[in-house]
Design an enzyme around this catalytic site. Structure first.
Site, PDB file in Angstrom:
ATOM      1  N   GLY A  13      45.207  31.340 105.781  1.00  0.00           N
ATOM      2  CA  GLY A  13      44.840  32.409 106.714  1.00  0.00           C
ATOM      3  C   GLY A  13      45.967  32.906 107.593  1.00  0.00           C
ATOM      4  N   SER A  14      47.200  32.774 107.121  1.00  0.00           N
ATOM      5  CA  SER A  14      48.310  33.275 107.952  1.00  0.00           C
ATOM      6  C   SER A  14      48.259  34.808 108.041  1.00  0.00           C
ATOM      7  CB  SER A  14      49.664  32.807 107.426  1.00  0.00           C
ATOM      8  OG  SER A  14      49.967  33.407 106.199  1.00  0.00           O
ATOM      9  N   LEU A  98      36.495  39.404  92.261  1.00  0.00           N
ATOM     10  CA  LEU A  98      35.199  40.015  92.567  1.00  0.00           C
ATOM     11  C   LEU A  98      34.830  41.074  91.527  1.00  0.00           C
ATOM     12  CD1 LEU A  98      35.672  40.233  96.426  1.00  0.00           C
ATOM     13  CD2 LEU A  98      34.076  38.741  95.198  1.00  0.00           C
ATOM     14  N   ASN A 112      43.258  44.466  99.084  1.00  0.00           N
ATOM     15  CA  ASN A 112      43.823  43.143  98.795  1.00  0.00           C
ATOM     16  C   ASN A 112      45.323  43.161  99.056  1.00  0.00           C
ATOM     17  OD1 ASN A 112      43.871  40.439  97.606  1.00  0.00           O
ATOM     18  ND2 ASN A 112      44.866  41.377  95.836  1.00  0.00           N
ATOM     19  N   HIS A 114      48.838  41.312  97.844  1.00  0.00           N
ATOM     20  CA  HIS A 114      49.359  40.516  96.725  1.00  0.00           C
ATOM     21  C   HIS A 114      50.866  40.327  96.900  1.00  0.00           C
ATOM     22  CE1 HIS A 114      49.529  38.669  92.862  1.00  0.00           C
ATOM     23  NE2 HIS A 114      50.410  39.541  92.419  1.00  0.00           N
ATOM     24  N   ASP A 153      44.621  42.178  90.776  1.00  0.00           N
ATOM     25  CA  ASP A 153      45.862  42.591  91.427  1.00  0.00           C
ATOM     26  C   ASP A 153      46.374  43.941  90.911  1.00  0.00           C
ATOM     27  OD1 ASP A 153      45.877  40.328  93.088  1.00  0.00           O
ATOM     28  OD2 ASP A 153      46.810  39.122  91.520  1.00  0.00           O
ATOM     29  N   GLU A 182      54.584  40.152 104.014  1.00  0.00           N
ATOM     30  CA  GLU A 182      53.139  40.407 103.882  1.00  0.00           C
ATOM     31  C   GLU A 182      52.514  40.679 105.244  1.00  0.00           C
ATOM     32  OE1 GLU A 182      51.212  38.017 100.254  1.00  0.00           O
ATOM     33  OE2 GLU A 182      51.610  36.792 102.005  1.00  0.00           O
TER      34      GLU A 182
END
Ligand code: GRF
Length: 204
Positions: A13-14, A98, A112, A114, A153, A182
């Site tokens: 969870g960074s 999903l 998302n 990636h 992705d 990120e």
């Protein structure tokens, strides 16, 4: 009114933390309305608790035990997420793919993160694979944020950041550099989405 973000995370969870910090610092006009995880032990859930954000756990184990298909899980997860009325559903290290049973509930609104450039290294261990491909030479990898489609992705790209791989760089050093990229890219993309208030898919 600020943009409502529901975060799905399976692990550390960074990236969630980067979003929470940016909101707390007033750098991102958004509200993290819930953090959901398929793993009860995810550190991301603790981070949410620490920030006073609602959490929920949705484990796949009972579905597996009952012989139910992943679409049944995805549909129930979508209902759980929808109850928080998010504008954006952010997958930040969510380690399940999903299906449309989830994605069609939030058309163009699931995004998302990636740790690779578009089209490069889809799936797990993307940083390691980029590092192995460089084989000790100077190279380049990157990170991206994209709208989620059923293919892993892939999907319309919302933001990209290149990350240099230095000659002789260790995997650990590259991982750290990628994660920093990120965190910065994610906040930048969310800031843009929150300022335009458009559905992510409409921007791509
Ligand atoms: C990140 O590298 C993200 O790109 C990938 O999973 C990792 C999650 O890291 N999808 P964290 O849990 O946010 O620290």
């Amino acid at each position: 009114m600020s943009v409502r973000i529901a975060v799905l995370a399976s692990g550390e969870g960074s990236n969630l933390q980067a979003v929470l910090d940016a909101v707390a610092a007033g750098e991102l006009e958004a509200e993290v309305v819930a953090v959901l995880s398929d793993k009860p032990s995810a550190r991301a859930l603790e981070r949410a608790d620490e920030a006073g954000v609602s959490t929920a756990v949705a484990s796949f184990a009972p579905y597996r035990a009952g012989g139910l298909p992943r679409e049944a899980y995805d549909a129930d997860l979508a209902r759980l997420v929808a109850a928080f009325e998010p504008d954006i559903v952010l997958l930040a290290g969510f380690l399940r793919v999903l299906s449309p049973a989830f994605l069609d509930v939030f058309p163009g609104r699931v995004i998302n993160l990636h740790p690779a450039l578009p089209g490069a290294y889809p799936g797990l261990h993307a940083i390691r694979r980029a590092w192995e491909a460089a084989d000790g030479a100077a190279s380049e990898t990157g990170v991206m944020v994209h709208v989620v489609v059923p293919e892993v992705d892939a999907g319309p790209v919302l933001g990209v950041r290149a990350v240099p791989v230095d000659e002789g760089m260790s995997l650990e050093a590259l991982e750290q550099r990628v994660h920093e990229a990120e965190h910065a890219l994610l906040v930048q993309v969310l800031r843009k989405l929150s300022s335009t208030r458009e559905a992510p898919g409409a921007e791509a």
